[in-house]
Write an enzyme that holds these catalytic residues in place. Structure first.
Site, PDB file in Angstrom:
ATOM      1  N   HIS A  22      18.297  -6.647  59.554  1.00 50.41           N
ATOM      2  CA  HIS A  22      16.900  -7.094  59.526  1.00 50.41           C
ATOM      3  C   HIS A  22      16.681  -8.307  60.419  1.00 50.41           C
ATOM      4  O   HIS A  22      17.512  -9.211  60.498  1.00 50.41           O
ATOM      5  CB  HIS A  22      16.427  -7.367  58.094  1.00 50.41           C
ATOM      6  CG  HIS A  22      17.064  -8.539  57.402  1.00 50.41           C
ATOM      7  ND1 HIS A  22      16.527  -9.807  57.446  1.00 50.41           N
ATOM      8  CD2 HIS A  22      18.166  -8.632  56.622  1.00 50.41           C
ATOM      9  CE1 HIS A  22      17.269 -10.630  56.730  1.00 50.41           C
ATOM     10  NE2 HIS A  22      18.281  -9.942  56.215  1.00 50.41           N
ATOM     11  N   ASP A  52      21.290 -15.084  58.674  1.00 47.47           N
ATOM     12  CA  ASP A  52      20.780 -14.013  57.814  1.00 47.47           C
ATOM     13  C   ASP A  52      19.416 -13.609  58.365  1.00 47.47           C
ATOM     14  O   ASP A  52      18.423 -14.294  58.104  1.00 47.47           O
ATOM     15  CB  ASP A  52      20.689 -14.536  56.382  1.00 47.47           C
ATOM     16  CG  ASP A  52      20.047 -13.557  55.420  1.00 47.47           C
ATOM     17  OD1 ASP A  52      19.976 -12.360  55.746  1.00 47.47           O
ATOM     18  OD2 ASP A  52      19.602 -14.003  54.347  1.00 47.47           O
ATOM     19  N   GLU A  54      12.840  -7.423  55.116  1.00 50.55           N
ATOM     20  CA  GLU A  54      13.920  -7.457  54.139  1.00 50.55           C
ATOM     21  C   GLU A  54      13.822  -8.655  53.199  1.00 50.55           C
ATOM     22  O   GLU A  54      14.082  -8.544  52.006  1.00 50.55           O
ATOM     23  CB  GLU A  54      15.272  -7.471  54.856  1.00 50.55           C
ATOM     24  CG  GLU A  54      16.476  -7.233  53.938  1.00 50.55           C
ATOM     25  CD  GLU A  54      17.017  -8.481  53.280  1.00 50.55           C
ATOM     26  OE1 GLU A  54      17.845  -8.364  52.362  1.00 50.55           O
ATOM     27  OE2 GLU A  54      16.622  -9.601  53.675  1.00 50.55           O
ATOM     28  N   GLU A  55      13.461  -9.820  53.740  1.00 52.44           N
ATOM     29  CA  GLU A  55      13.455 -11.040  52.936  1.00 52.44           C
ATOM     30  C   GLU A  55      12.424 -11.009  51.814  1.00 52.44           C
ATOM     31  O   GLU A  55      12.492 -11.810  50.881  1.00 52.44           O
ATOM     32  CB  GLU A  55      13.230 -12.274  53.818  1.00 52.44           C
ATOM     33  CG  GLU A  55      14.363 -12.581  54.782  1.00 52.44           C
ATOM     34  CD  GLU A  55      15.657 -12.997  54.095  1.00 52.44           C
ATOM     35  OE1 GLU A  55      15.662 -13.144  52.861  1.00 52.44           O
ATOM     36  OE2 GLU A  55      16.670 -13.176  54.800  1.00 52.44           O
ATOM     37  N   ASP A 109      24.436  -6.942  56.940  1.00 50.81           N
ATOM     38  CA  ASP A 109      23.741  -8.177  56.601  1.00 50.81           C
ATOM     39  C   ASP A 109      24.717  -9.337  56.703  1.00 50.81           C
ATOM     40  O   ASP A 109      25.194  -9.650  57.781  1.00 50.81           O
ATOM     41  CB  ASP A 109      23.096  -8.065  55.218  1.00 50.81           C
ATOM     42  CG  ASP A 109      21.875  -8.963  55.076  1.00 50.81           C
ATOM     43  OD1 ASP A 109      22.009 -10.165  55.367  1.00 50.81           O
ATOM     44  OD2 ASP A 109      20.807  -8.483  54.661  1.00 50.81           O
ATOM     45  N   HIS A 168      20.901 -18.962  53.274  1.00 56.27           N
ATOM     46  CA  HIS A 168      19.530 -19.413  53.012  1.00 56.27           C
ATOM     47  C   HIS A 168      19.379 -20.923  53.117  1.00 56.27           C
ATOM     48  O   HIS A 168      18.418 -21.501  52.610  1.00 56.27           O
ATOM     49  CB  HIS A 168      19.016 -18.910  51.655  1.00 56.27           C
ATOM     50  CG  HIS A 168      18.556 -17.494  51.709  1.00 56.27           C
ATOM     51  ND1 HIS A 168      17.719 -16.930  50.769  1.00 56.27           N
ATOM     52  CD2 HIS A 168      18.796 -16.498  52.600  1.00 56.27           C
ATOM     53  CE1 HIS A 168      17.464 -15.677  51.073  1.00 56.27           C
ATOM     54  NE2 HIS A 168      18.125 -15.391  52.187  1.00 56.27           N
TER      55      HIS A 168
END
Length: 342
Positions: A67, A184, A218-219, A239, A319
């Site tokens: 993603h 990510d 995706e998030e 991922d 994150h």
């Protein structure tokens, strides 16, 4: 640094510099599409804005999905003091963006810079500066413009719903580390582009029909819920392997996920990935992520009848201000290419 290493790191650096919070991914998708076209492939686009491409091969189609969307924020409201109230896009701790430089992308195409901070940012002024709860209601954007009122903000064309992207602060060290936001999942997007490049240059012969799918939501949970090529028999999310606690992964390996918050991954596929990793001499770990979800789970919830798995390079401080190492990227490329050789 060999050519392949230069390529994957170059693509990763390019990608993290392109702002792409979920819902604001057009430029990043455009970058991917142009790169695939340059290689001689024919990228396609879904109505939702994702990109997918067949890179060749015949028989039992497999889709590798990564993603391009990232964490970010939106302007929630214009405050009377000339600051911006924010609402998060994606799940992250507020303290991970406190003090971060950012950009505000207005709907009329203008971009302004600013800084995210608490409403009590100075220990010399606010008694509660250290103790104030780091939550969205206590965070604001200080704009790098002379603005003192809501009306000043309105004159700049800023309004609720404008996207806010975070400064990635990308650094590539001589020792092979890549420190930046948005590994990510732009690390794995770069990995898939490197695989496509090897196919386009004849370095990788595919034993089966292979799709690459670049999702853009995706998030927020629905990235690969639609648009996956209908003949796919397997979907493998590429991922990240989150590093920490009792997990076996680190920044130098590719993680093969056995279970996450959505439950176990297909045991047949997990075993096959392990077998292929061993055959190729890939450094890998097998991990369980209790607080993690992936694109392929969105596909499963949408009703796709596929064998499903998840892999990715090890990423520290997911994150947050993330870090990986080139070895993690390399091992992920090697595993995917070992899998595709049959």
């Amino acid at each position: 640094m060999n050519y392949e290493r230069e390529y994957v790191v170059e693509k990763l650096v390019d990608l993290v510099k392109i702002p792409s919070p979920s819902g604001f991914t057009e430029k990043a998708i455009e970058y991917i599409g142009k790169e695939l076209l340059r290689m001689g492939f024919e990228p396609q686009y879904t109505n939702k804005g994702a990109c997918y491409v067949c890179i060749g091969g015949e028989g039992s189609p497999v889709t590798f999905a990564a993603h391009v969307d990232t964490l970010g924020a939106m302007v929630k409201s214009l405050k009377p003091n000339g600051r911006l109230e924010i609402t998060p896009i994606g799940g992250y701790m507020m303290n991970s963006v406190e003090g971060e430089n950012c950009e505000i992308h207005t709907k009329n195409g203008k971009v302004y810079t600013g800084t995210i901070q608490t409403v009590a940012p100075s220990v010399h002024v606010f008694e509660n500066a250290r103790k104030i709860e780091r939550k969205p209601a206590n965070m604001e954007v200080r704009l790098d413009e002379i603005v003192k009122t809501r009306e000043d903000l309105e004159k700049l064309g800023i309004e609720a719903g404008d996207f806010i992207s975070f400064d990635p602060r990308v650094v590539v060290t001589k020792s092979g580390f890549i420190k930046t936001r948005h590994l990510d999942d732009k690390a794995s997007v770069a990995v898939l582009l490197a695989v496509a490049k090897d196919v386009s240059e004849g370095k990788l012969k595919l034993s089966r029909k292979t799709y690459l799918f670049f999702s853009n939501y995706e998030e927020v949970g629905h990235g690969a819920s639609s648009g996956i090529p209908a003949d796919s028999t397997e979907i493998i999310s590429v991922d990240m392997g989150a590093v920490g606690d009792t997990l076996g992964t680190d920044e130098y390996v590719v993680s093969i996920c056995a279970k996450d918050s959505g439950g176990p991954y297909d045991s047949r596929l997990v075993k096959k990935l392990i077998k292929k990793a061993k055959e190729a001499g890939v450094d890998y770990s097998v991990d369980i992520y209790p607080f993690y979800g992936s694109d392929v789970e969105a596909s499963l919830r949408a009703g796709y009848d596929v064998v499903f798995g998840l892999i990715g390079p090890g990423v520290e401080a997911s994150h947050g201000y993330e870090r990986t190492h080139y070895k993690g990227l390399e091992n992920t490329i090697k595993l995917i290419e070992s899998y595709l050789k049959g």
